[in-house]
Design a protein around this motif. Structure first.
Motif, PDB file in Angstrom:
ATOM      1  N   MET A 117       0.812  -1.223   0.000  1.00  0.00           N
ATOM      2  CA  MET A 117       0.000   0.000   0.000  1.00  0.00           C
ATOM      3  C   MET A 117       0.845   1.272   0.000  1.00  0.00           C
ATOM      4  N   SER A 118       2.150   1.136  -0.060  1.00  0.00           N
ATOM      5  CA  SER A 118       3.017   2.306  -0.063  1.00  0.00           C
ATOM      6  C   SER A 118       2.700   3.203  -1.259  1.00  0.00           C
ATOM      7  N   THR A 119       2.638   4.482  -1.021  1.00  0.00           N
ATOM      8  CA  THR A 119       2.407   5.445  -2.106  1.00  0.00           C
ATOM      9  C   THR A 119       3.604   5.514  -3.056  1.00  0.00           C
ATOM     10  N   GLU A 120       4.721   4.931  -2.668  1.00  0.00           N
ATOM     11  CA  GLU A 120       5.901   4.901  -3.551  1.00  0.00           C
ATOM     12  C   GLU A 120       5.596   4.146  -4.848  1.00  0.00           C
ATOM     13  N   PHE A 121       4.632   3.243  -4.820  1.00  0.00           N
ATOM     14  CA  PHE A 121       4.272   2.485  -6.026  1.00  0.00           C
ATOM     15  C   PHE A 121       3.468   3.328  -7.017  1.00  0.00           C
ATOM     16  N   ASP A 122       2.879   4.408  -6.544  1.00  0.00           N
ATOM     17  CA  ASP A 122       1.984   5.208  -7.376  1.00  0.00           C
ATOM     18  C   ASP A 122       2.672   5.837  -8.586  1.00  0.00           C
ATOM     19  N   ASN A 123       3.942   6.132  -8.484  1.00  0.00           N
ATOM     20  CA  ASN A 123       4.655   6.804  -9.569  1.00  0.00           C
ATOM     21  C   ASN A 123       5.904   6.050  -9.996  1.00  0.00           C
ATOM     22  N   ALA A 124       5.862   4.736  -9.887  1.00  0.00           N
ATOM     23  CA  ALA A 124       7.024   3.937 -10.280  1.00  0.00           C
ATOM     24  C   ALA A 124       7.268   4.094 -11.776  1.00  0.00           C
ATOM     25  N   PRO A 125       8.526   4.250 -12.173  1.00  0.00           N
ATOM     26  CA  PRO A 125       8.844   4.407 -13.597  1.00  0.00           C
ATOM     27  C   PRO A 125       8.690   3.093 -14.346  1.00  0.00           C
ATOM     28  N   GLY A 126       8.699   3.175 -15.651  1.00  0.00           N
ATOM     29  CA  GLY A 126       8.633   1.974 -16.484  1.00  0.00           C
ATOM     30  C   GLY A 126      10.000   1.339 -16.638  1.00  0.00           C
ATOM     31  N   PRO A 127      10.040   0.121 -17.189  1.00  0.00           N
ATOM     32  CA  PRO A 127      11.309  -0.587 -17.372  1.00  0.00           C
ATOM     33  C   PRO A 127      12.253   0.133 -18.323  1.00  0.00           C
ATOM     34  N   THR A 128      13.530   0.108 -17.966  1.00  0.00           N
ATOM     35  CA  THR A 128      14.572   0.694 -18.809  1.00  0.00           C
ATOM     36  C   THR A 128      15.682  -0.300 -19.113  1.00  0.00           C
ATOM     37  N   GLN A 129      15.630  -1.469 -18.470  1.00  0.00           N
ATOM     38  CA  GLN A 129      16.630  -2.508 -18.724  1.00  0.00           C
ATOM     39  C   GLN A 129      15.947  -3.876 -18.731  1.00  0.00           C
ATOM     40  N   SER A 130      16.580  -4.825 -19.361  1.00  0.00           N
ATOM     41  CA  SER A 130      15.936  -6.130 -19.509  1.00  0.00           C
ATOM     42  C   SER A 130      15.830  -6.885 -18.189  1.00  0.00           C
ATOM     43  N   CYS A 131      16.792  -6.681 -17.296  1.00  0.00           N
ATOM     44  CA  CYS A 131      16.832  -7.508 -16.096  1.00  0.00           C
ATOM     45  C   CYS A 131      17.431  -6.731 -14.935  1.00  0.00           C
ATOM     46  N   VAL A 132      16.846  -6.902 -13.754  1.00  0.00           N
ATOM     47  CA  VAL A 132      17.446  -6.377 -12.524  1.00  0.00           C
ATOM     48  C   VAL A 132      17.555  -7.514 -11.531  1.00  0.00           C
ATOM     49  N   TYR A 133      18.419  -7.319 -10.574  1.00  0.00           N
ATOM     50  CA  TYR A 133      18.864  -8.386  -9.715  1.00  0.00           C
ATOM     51  C   TYR A 133      18.819  -7.871  -8.279  1.00  0.00           C
ATOM     52  N   PRO A 147      22.788  -4.313 -12.803  1.00  0.00           N
ATOM     53  CA  PRO A 147      23.295  -4.070 -11.453  1.00  0.00           C
ATOM     54  C   PRO A 147      22.650  -5.009 -10.431  1.00  0.00           C
ATOM     55  N   LEU A 148      23.269  -5.103  -9.289  1.00  0.00           N
ATOM     56  CA  LEU A 148      22.756  -5.891  -8.176  1.00  0.00           C
ATOM     57  C   LEU A 148      22.434  -4.916  -7.040  1.00  0.00           C
ATOM     58  N   LEU A 149      21.225  -5.026  -6.493  1.00  0.00           N
ATOM     59  CA  LEU A 149      20.830  -4.164  -5.385  1.00  0.00           C
ATOM     60  C   LEU A 149      20.453  -5.042  -4.200  1.00  0.00           C
ATOM     61  N   GLY A 150      20.885  -4.642  -3.012  1.00  0.00           N
ATOM     62  CA  GLY A 150      20.550  -5.374  -1.796  1.00  0.00           C
ATOM     63  C   GLY A 150      19.267  -4.843  -1.175  1.00  0.00           C
ATOM     64  N   ASN A 151      18.638  -5.674  -0.368  1.00  0.00           N
ATOM     65  CA  ASN A 151      17.362  -5.301   0.240  1.00  0.00           C
ATOM     66  C   ASN A 151      17.516  -4.411   1.473  1.00  0.00           C
ATOM     67  N   ASN A 152      18.660  -3.787   1.605  1.00  0.00           N
ATOM     68  CA  ASN A 152      18.896  -2.856   2.703  1.00  0.00           C
ATOM     69  C   ASN A 152      18.861  -1.397   2.242  1.00  0.00           C
TER      70      ASN A 152
END
Length: 186
Positions: free
Chosen positions: A119-135, A156-161
């Protein structure tokens, strides 16, 4: 079932973590519920007559191990609880102590309720895809020390922190998401 107007409402999750998903799973962050918030493991600092809402992953083991539900005499709600074990939720005897329970694992014989973080409002304006894969990786359980898929080698690789706005922007940027994190998949 109605939460008592005069009772204290307590919303507990795991707060001594840098896991963004665990930090964002408080119901009170996403719904207008007047409640005291706290770390699940500090449950004893809250009044025993309180109504309690508990949410987040890997909590059922702790709830059972520390008899957390026994501390609260009010209404007990589990919202989007997760359980990392092959043992059936229904086989856990303390499950019956919840007045209302929704789990974040689908198809296990209990009511499915998504994590409140959806329910986070952060999802309301999420951008569209710009790369084939994220990790996206759960840093506590690093299953992917390097990117194993050739088509994603440049991704790129992003951590859940990382902070929630950064995570959502990152996940939204990929057409495909590879993740070892519940919230990354969710």
């Amino acid at each position: 079932m109605m939460l008592m107007h005069d009772a204290t409402i307590v919303n507990l999750n795991i707060q001594d973590t840098d896991n963004t998903g665990d930090l964002e799973c408080l119901v009170t962050k996403h719904f207008p519920i007047k409640a005291k918030t706290g770390n699940l493991m500090d449950f004893q600092q809250f009044p025993t007559n309180a109504d309690v809402i508990i949410g987040g992953g890997m909590l059922l083991k702790r709830i059972n191990q520390y008899n957390i539900l026994d501390h609260f005499a009010g209404i007990k709600i589990g919202w989007g609880l997760g359980h990392k074990t092959k043992e059936s939720y229904a086989d856990l005897p303390f499950i019956k102590q919840f007045d209302l329970l929704g789990v974040r694992d689908y198809g296990i014989g209990l009511e499915y309720v998504p994590c409140p973080s959806c329910m986070s409002t952060e999802f309301d304006n999420a951008p569209g895809p710009t790369q084939s894969c994220v990790y996206y990786q759960n840093i506590a359980y690093p299953l992917f020390p390097t990117n194993p898929l050739n088509k994603c080698m440049a991704s790129p690789l992003l951590g859940n922190n990382r902070p929630l706005p950064e995570v959502i922007k990152y996940l939204a940027s990929g057409e495909t998401i590879i993740s070892s994190s519940y919230h990354g998949v969710y």
